[in-house]
Design a protein around this motif. Sequence first.
Motif, PDB file in Angstrom:
ATOM      1  N   LEU A  12       0.722  -1.296   0.143  1.00 35.41           N
ATOM      2  CA  LEU A  12       0.105   0.022  -0.062  1.00 35.41           C
ATOM      3  C   LEU A  12       0.759   1.216  -0.150  1.00 35.41           C
ATOM      4  N   GLN A  13       1.943   1.200   0.801  1.00 31.36           N
ATOM      5  CA  GLN A  13       2.931   2.439   0.497  1.00 31.36           C
ATOM      6  C   GLN A  13       3.472   2.560  -0.642  1.00 31.36           C
ATOM      7  N   GLY A  14       3.801   1.426  -1.372  1.00 31.00           N
ATOM      8  CA  GLY A  14       4.327   1.672  -2.724  1.00 31.00           C
ATOM      9  C   GLY A  14       3.162   2.322  -3.657  1.00 31.00           C
ATOM     10  N   GLN A  15       2.006   1.729  -3.565  1.00 29.14           N
ATOM     11  CA  GLN A  15       1.063   2.320  -4.069  1.00 29.14           C
ATOM     12  C   GLN A  15       0.667   3.837  -4.194  1.00 29.14           C
ATOM     13  N   LEU A  16       0.797   3.930  -2.883  1.00 26.18           N
ATOM     14  CA  LEU A  16       0.753   5.561  -2.425  1.00 26.18           C
ATOM     15  C   LEU A  16       1.693   6.427  -2.919  1.00 26.18           C
ATOM     16  N   GLU A  17       3.072   5.883  -3.029  1.00 33.35           N
ATOM     17  CA  GLU A  17       4.061   6.558  -3.607  1.00 33.35           C
ATOM     18  C   GLU A  17       3.564   7.030  -5.004  1.00 33.35           C
ATOM     19  N   VAL A  18       3.316   5.697  -5.665  1.00 34.92           N
ATOM     20  CA  VAL A  18       2.978   5.875  -7.367  1.00 34.92           C
ATOM     21  C   VAL A  18       1.901   7.039  -7.413  1.00 34.92           C
ATOM     22  N   LYS A  19       0.671   6.941  -6.577  1.00 34.36           N
ATOM     23  CA  LYS A  19      -0.295   8.063  -6.594  1.00 34.36           C
ATOM     24  C   LYS A  19       0.321   9.220  -6.324  1.00 34.36           C
ATOM     25  N   ASP A  20       1.260   9.501  -5.259  1.00 35.90           N
ATOM     26  CA  ASP A  20       1.835  10.911  -5.131  1.00 35.90           C
ATOM     27  C   ASP A  20       2.536  11.572  -6.288  1.00 35.90           C
ATOM     28  N   ARG A  21       3.119  10.404  -7.056  1.00 36.54           N
ATOM     29  CA  ARG A  21       4.013  11.086  -8.184  1.00 36.54           C
ATOM     30  C   ARG A  21       2.886  11.467  -9.130  1.00 36.54           C
ATOM     31  N   GLN A  22       1.991  10.577  -9.422  1.00 39.88           N
ATOM     32  CA  GLN A  22       0.905  11.134 -10.583  1.00 39.88           C
ATOM     33  C   GLN A  22       0.324  12.215 -10.345  1.00 39.88           C
ATOM     34  N   ILE A  23      -0.229  12.824  -9.186  1.00 40.68           N
ATOM     35  CA  ILE A  23      -0.965  13.697  -8.511  1.00 40.68           C
ATOM     36  C   ILE A  23       0.417  14.974  -8.867  1.00 40.68           C
ATOM     37  N   GLU A  24       1.511  14.816  -8.334  1.00 39.86           N
ATOM     38  CA  GLU A  24       2.407  15.672  -8.724  1.00 39.86           C
ATOM     39  C   GLU A  24       2.480  16.203 -10.199  1.00 39.86           C
ATOM     40  N   GLN A  25       2.445  14.939 -11.265  1.00 44.64           N
ATOM     41  CA  GLN A  25       2.726  15.416 -12.445  1.00 44.64           C
ATOM     42  C   GLN A  25       1.383  15.900 -12.987  1.00 44.64           C
ATOM     43  N   GLN A  26       0.258  15.567 -12.465  1.00 42.64           N
ATOM     44  CA  GLN A  26      -0.915  16.136 -13.041  1.00 42.64           C
ATOM     45  C   GLN A  26      -0.922  17.693 -12.438  1.00 42.64           C
ATOM     46  N   ALA A  27      -0.614  17.976 -11.439  1.00 46.25           N
ATOM     47  CA  ALA A  27      -0.377  19.165 -10.896  1.00 46.25           C
ATOM     48  C   ALA A  27       0.386  20.265 -11.861  1.00 46.25           C
ATOM     49  N   GLN A  28       1.758  19.573 -12.115  1.00 52.57           N
ATOM     50  CA  GLN A  28       2.611  20.327 -13.090  1.00 52.57           C
ATOM     51  C   GLN A  28       1.955  20.656 -14.504  1.00 52.57           C
ATOM     52  N   THR A  29       1.064  19.501 -14.845  1.00 53.44           N
ATOM     53  CA  THR A  29       0.228  19.816 -16.386  1.00 53.44           C
ATOM     54  C   THR A  29      -0.621  20.832 -16.140  1.00 53.44           C
ATOM     55  N   ILE A  30      -1.497  20.929 -15.000  1.00 53.76           N
ATOM     56  CA  ILE A  30      -2.405  21.934 -14.723  1.00 53.76           C
ATOM     57  C   ILE A  30      -1.805  23.167 -14.832  1.00 53.76           C
ATOM     58  N   THR A  31      -0.605  23.274 -14.178  1.00 51.51           N
ATOM     59  CA  THR A  31      -0.168  24.666 -14.180  1.00 51.51           C
ATOM     60  C   THR A  31       0.325  25.029 -15.444  1.00 51.51           C
ATOM     61  N   ARG A  32       0.732  24.153 -16.363  1.00 51.98           N
ATOM     62  CA  ARG A  32       1.350  24.663 -17.574  1.00 51.98           C
ATOM     63  C   ARG A  32       0.134  24.808 -18.318  1.00 51.98           C
ATOM     64  N   LEU A  33      -0.889  24.246 -18.273  1.00 47.45           N
ATOM     65  CA  LEU A  33      -2.422  24.409 -19.086  1.00 47.45           C
ATOM     66  C   LEU A  33      -2.756  25.645 -18.596  1.00 47.45           C
ATOM     67  N   THR A  34      -2.707  26.067 -17.467  1.00 45.80           N
ATOM     68  CA  THR A  34      -3.339  27.425 -17.120  1.00 45.80           C
ATOM     69  C   THR A  34      -2.432  28.610 -17.554  1.00 45.80           C
ATOM     70  N   ASP A  35      -0.990  28.292 -17.446  1.00 50.47           N
ATOM     71  CA  ASP A  35      -0.154  29.100 -18.144  1.00 50.47           C
ATOM     72  C   ASP A  35      -0.636  29.618 -19.719  1.00 50.47           C
ATOM     73  N   ALA A  36      -0.619  28.328 -20.302  1.00 54.15           N
ATOM     74  CA  ALA A  36      -1.059  28.352 -21.914  1.00 54.15           C
ATOM     75  C   ALA A  36      -2.485  29.229 -22.340  1.00 54.15           C
ATOM     76  N   LEU A  37      -3.282  28.732 -21.148  1.00 59.96           N
ATOM     77  CA  LEU A  37      -4.676  29.385 -21.283  1.00 59.96           C
ATOM     78  C   LEU A  37      -4.521  31.047 -21.215  1.00 59.96           C
ATOM     79  N   ALA A  38      -3.674  31.493 -20.163  1.00 58.59           N
ATOM     80  CA  ALA A  38      -3.877  32.681 -19.917  1.00 58.59           C
ATOM     81  C   ALA A  38      -3.212  33.632 -21.241  1.00 58.59           C
ATOM     82  N   ALA A  39      -1.892  32.709 -21.672  1.00 58.06           N
ATOM     83  CA  ALA A  39      -1.594  33.524 -22.914  1.00 58.06           C
ATOM     84  C   ALA A  39      -2.484  33.349 -24.117  1.00 58.06           C
ATOM     85  N   ALA A  40      -3.223  32.412 -24.182  1.00 54.60           N
ATOM     86  CA  ALA A  40      -4.236  32.401 -25.341  1.00 54.60           C
ATOM     87  C   ALA A  40      -5.151  33.390 -25.191  1.00 54.60           C
TER      88      ALA A  40
END
Length: 86
Positions: A12-40
């Motif tokens: 379960l700890q291993g799965q939690l670490e994987v999910k934490d990495r996925q959430i971090e990647q999604q947060a970075q994607t959201i930040t990039r998309l928000t910046d792109a939307l603001a520029a558009a």
Amino acid sequence: MVCVLQATIDTLQGQLEVKDRQIEQQAQTITRLTDALAAAQQTAAAAQALHAGTIQQQLLTGEAGADQQDQAPEQKRGWFSKLFRG
């Protein structure tokens, strides 16, 4: 029994670490998309302002009126006049 529980906790700890990495990647994607939307949005606002300025300039110089006068609507001909007048 303790070994089974420890193995489950480790899994379960291993799965939690994987999910934490996925959430971090999604947060970075959201930040990039928000910046792109603001520029558009800024680009769209600039394009609208440019278009409005162009229309205003045409109205001030009378170009829009001249264009509309050049495009006089054609007279509609009825079927009777088409038949007998060519």
